[in-house]
Scaffold this active site. Structure first.
Site, PDB file in Angstrom:
ATOM      1  CG  ASP A 134      -1.915   0.954   1.261  1.00 50.78           C
ATOM      2  OD1 ASP A 134      -1.383   2.397   0.814  1.00 50.78           O
ATOM      3  OD2 ASP A 134      -2.954   1.130   1.630  1.00 50.78           O
ATOM      4  CG  HIS A 135       1.481   4.545  -3.011  1.00 54.19           C
ATOM      5  ND1 HIS A 135       0.000   3.934  -3.676  1.00 54.19           N
ATOM      6  CD2 HIS A 135       1.583   5.929  -3.158  1.00 54.19           C
ATOM      7  CE1 HIS A 135      -0.437   5.262  -3.667  1.00 54.19           C
ATOM      8  NE2 HIS A 135       0.266   6.169  -3.682  1.00 54.19           N
TER       9      HIS A 135
ATOM     10  CG  HIS B  44      -4.256   4.361  -0.465  1.00 51.40           C
ATOM     11  ND1 HIS B  44      -3.549   3.585  -0.580  1.00 51.40           N
ATOM     12  CD2 HIS B  44      -4.418   4.748  -1.728  1.00 51.40           C
ATOM     13  CE1 HIS B  44      -3.000   3.178  -1.698  1.00 51.40           C
ATOM     14  NE2 HIS B  44      -3.797   4.097  -2.523  1.00 51.40           N
TER      15      HIS B  44
ATOM     16  CE  LYS C 277      -9.241   8.870  -8.628  1.00 56.86           C
ATOM     17  NZ  LYS C 277      -7.750   8.708  -8.007  1.00 56.86           N
TER      18      LYS C 277
HETATM   19  C1  BG6 Z   1      -3.801   4.836  -6.056  1.00 58.12           C
HETATM   20  C2  BG6 Z   1      -5.341   5.149  -6.648  1.00 58.12           C
HETATM   21  O1  BG6 Z   1      -3.773   3.768  -5.272  1.00 58.12           O
HETATM   22  O2  BG6 Z   1      -3.487   5.981  -5.180  1.00 58.12           O
HETATM   23  C3  BG6 Z   1      -5.497   6.319  -7.269  1.00 58.12           C
HETATM   24  O3  BG6 Z   1      -5.631   3.937  -7.404  1.00 58.12           O
HETATM   25  C4  BG6 Z   1      -5.206   7.430  -6.530  1.00 58.12           C
HETATM   26  O4  BG6 Z   1      -6.749   6.322  -7.834  1.00 58.12           O
HETATM   27  C5  BG6 Z   1      -3.627   7.324  -5.970  1.00 58.12           C
HETATM   28  O5  BG6 Z   1      -5.054   8.703  -7.514  1.00 58.12           O
HETATM   29  C6  BG6 Z   1      -3.376   8.364  -5.066  1.00 58.12           C
HETATM   30  O6  BG6 Z   1      -1.867   8.246  -4.821  1.00 58.12           O
HETATM   31  P1  BG6 Z   1      -1.109   9.532  -4.267  1.00 58.12           P
HETATM   32  O7  BG6 Z   1       0.371   8.923  -3.745  1.00 58.12           O
HETATM   33  O8  BG6 Z   1      -0.962  10.195  -5.705  1.00 58.12           O
HETATM   34  O9  BG6 Z   1      -1.831  10.426  -3.488  1.00 58.12           O
END
Ligand code: BG6
Length: 481
Positions: free
Chosen positions: A175-176, A238, A329
């Site tokens: 989960d980045h 997230h 979004k």
């Molecule tokens: C991703 C989602 O996991 O995270 C995207 O699939 C989203 O829809 C993105 O835009 C958001 O990541 P960050 O790091 O740009 O906040």
């Protein structure tokens, strides 16, 4: 203060789907950055594996071009040295071709990691072949990306498929958000300072707001997104992780399972959310582009591009303190933050306290990472005891200078895989618990016929989301105000 690179051992990192979008935008540039920073050892090897027929030289050329786009400032000779670490194997994920060659190319004495930058339908087939061709050795690691399932049943099925070939201690579910510097800082803030923890509970905190707002729409990803929606795409993973790190008990040690046990307890303590406490929205056409349905290629879509919800954690620490989450979004600005809103002092000795918003601690994840503490002070000068609110503001970039330049989340996470540290990865039971919790809400929507409320592009979400707070006598913090 200088950043420190913890050395990683020699490794063979196989990237499945190496010619795909995620590998190009995130994984390969992140690996280059770690190489440039001197963390990737000279005998670190990255082996691209995909169906596209490419020679090693052609793959290197392709990655060189990618770095020209995503790491444009990289010095040419460093890029060249990095490209020398790359290899490529043509491989059929569902067939037999290429697997022997891949197995033969791996070194016995290097850490082995398999990064599945592919759709979840390929997790099982790839894992099984890794095992069958003798590559799933004891120290090997397998890395998988979201979406990890579509609901509880599919997540359980994926877990079962992976666990047939790899032990849980070998599985790294990314989960980045957990790789973002400020998200890790949340743990430092809470557990390395004596200041906040005594106040970190329902007696002192009125409520918590977690916002992940994006200014972009779903262009280019409409097909995937329309099947997912904000709840699956952002909340299940997230926002849930942000919630867990904010709400969890202090783990006894900063160790993978100690941290993940505490996060899991939070998810398991979540009350089911009544339908009246969830608001869904879809953006209308605006300066940023067409309306959600048109952009997603499904004008009648019932998928939400925005969701706000109020939830309760049933435990001693949080009883009676709601957590409000929202994500969407095409909102006013890209902004992610966790706002801890404290209760008012128990008794006011000042007559004009009514319009105060009170103390708040804001942890900003993006765009400029930092922390703000909102304080009440006396307005300077004569005129009686007039009170005002001021931010005690710390932007990491200002406070820490160059060292505050946070590495991309993927840089940290991939190096953790090589080091064998699972702290910032989701455990299987955690993912399943999160699906279990959001399950009733998403299945109600699938069965219903109601479309989400629409909201202005460039705004802060549907009116009903404001009401979710207003009816409790609270209000959201502004997005980009
Ligand atoms: C991703 C989602 O996991 O995270 C995207 O699939 C989203 O829809 C993105 O835009 C958001 O990541 P960050 O790091 O740009 O906040």
């Amino acid at each position: 203060m200088a950043s420190v690179n913890i050395p990683v051992p020699p490794f063979d990192l196989v990237v499945f789907g190496a010619t795909g979008d995620l590998a190009s935008r995130k994984i390969l540039p992140a690996l280059y950055r770690r190489f440039e920073a001197g963390q990737m050892p000279a005998d670190g090897r990255i082996i691209g594996a995909a169906r596209t027929k490419l020679s090693r030289a052609a793959f290197r050329k392709q990655v060189g071009a990618i770095l020209g786009e995503y790491a444009a400032d990289a010095p040419a000779e460093r890029v060249k040295a990095f490209l020398n670490c790359l290899d490529y194997v043509v491989l059929d994920a569902r067939g037999e071709d290429g697997w022997d060659k891949l197995a033969a190319s791996l070194r016995a004495d290097a850490v082995r990691a398999f990064y599945l930058s592919v759709g979840p339908s390929l997790f099982g087939p790839i894992a099984r072949r890794l095992e069958r061709f003798g590559m799933a050795v004891d120290g090997a690691r397998i890395v998988v990306e979201k979406p990890f399932g579509h609901d509880l049943a599919s997540a359980e099925a994926l877990n079962a498929e992976l666990r047939q070939c790899f032990a849980e201690r070998q599985i790294y579910r990314i989960d980045h958000y957990l790789g973002k510097e400020t998200v890790q800082n949340l743990m430092a803030l809470r557990f390395a300072n004596a200041l906040f923890e005594p106040l970190w509970n329902c007696q002192h905190i009125d409520h918590v707001q977690i916002t992940v707002a994006e200014d972009l729409g779903v262009a280019g990803r409409g097909e995937y997104y329309d099947r997912a929606g904000a709840m699956r795409d952002m909340v299940q993973n997230h926002l849930m992780q942000l919630l867990c790190l904010t709400a969890m008990e202090p783990p006894s040690r900063f160790e993978p399972d100690a941290v993940r046990d505490e996060k899991l307890k939070v998810i398991r303590a979540l009350d089911p959310v009544p339908p009246g406490d969830i608001v869904r929205g879809q953006y209308r056409a605006g300066a940023g582009g067409p309306a959600y349905g048109d952009e997603a290629g499904n004008p009648d879509s019932r998928t939400e591009s925005f969701v706000a919800l109020k939830l309760h954690i049933s435990n001693w620490r949080w009883s009676g303190t709601p957590f409000y989450l929202r994500t969407g979004k095409r909102l006013r600005q890209r902004l992610s933050e966790i706002a801890i809103i404290f209760r008012d002092p128990p008794h006011s000795i000042f007559p004009k306290m009514q319009n105060r918003r009170g103390n708040a601690l804001i942890i900003r994840l993006q765009p400029d990472e930092g922390i703000t503490l909102r304080m009440t002070i006396k307005e300077p000068g004569p005129g009686g005891m007039r009170l005002t609110e001021v931010p005690l503001d710390m932007t990491f970039a200002e406070a820490l200078g160059e060292d505050a330049k946070s590495p991309e989340a993927y840089e940290r996470l991939i190096m953790d895989v090589i080091r064998g540290d699972q702290t910032l990865f989701m455990r299987g039971d955690e993912v399943e618990a999160a699906w279990e919790w959001i399950g009733p809400a998403i299945s109600d929507w699938a069965e219903g016929t109601q479309k989400p409320a629409t909201y202005d592009s460039g705004g802060s979400g549907p009116e009903d989301a404001l009401m979710l707070m207003h009816r409790d006598g609270r209000r959201w913090r502004g997005i980009g105000e």
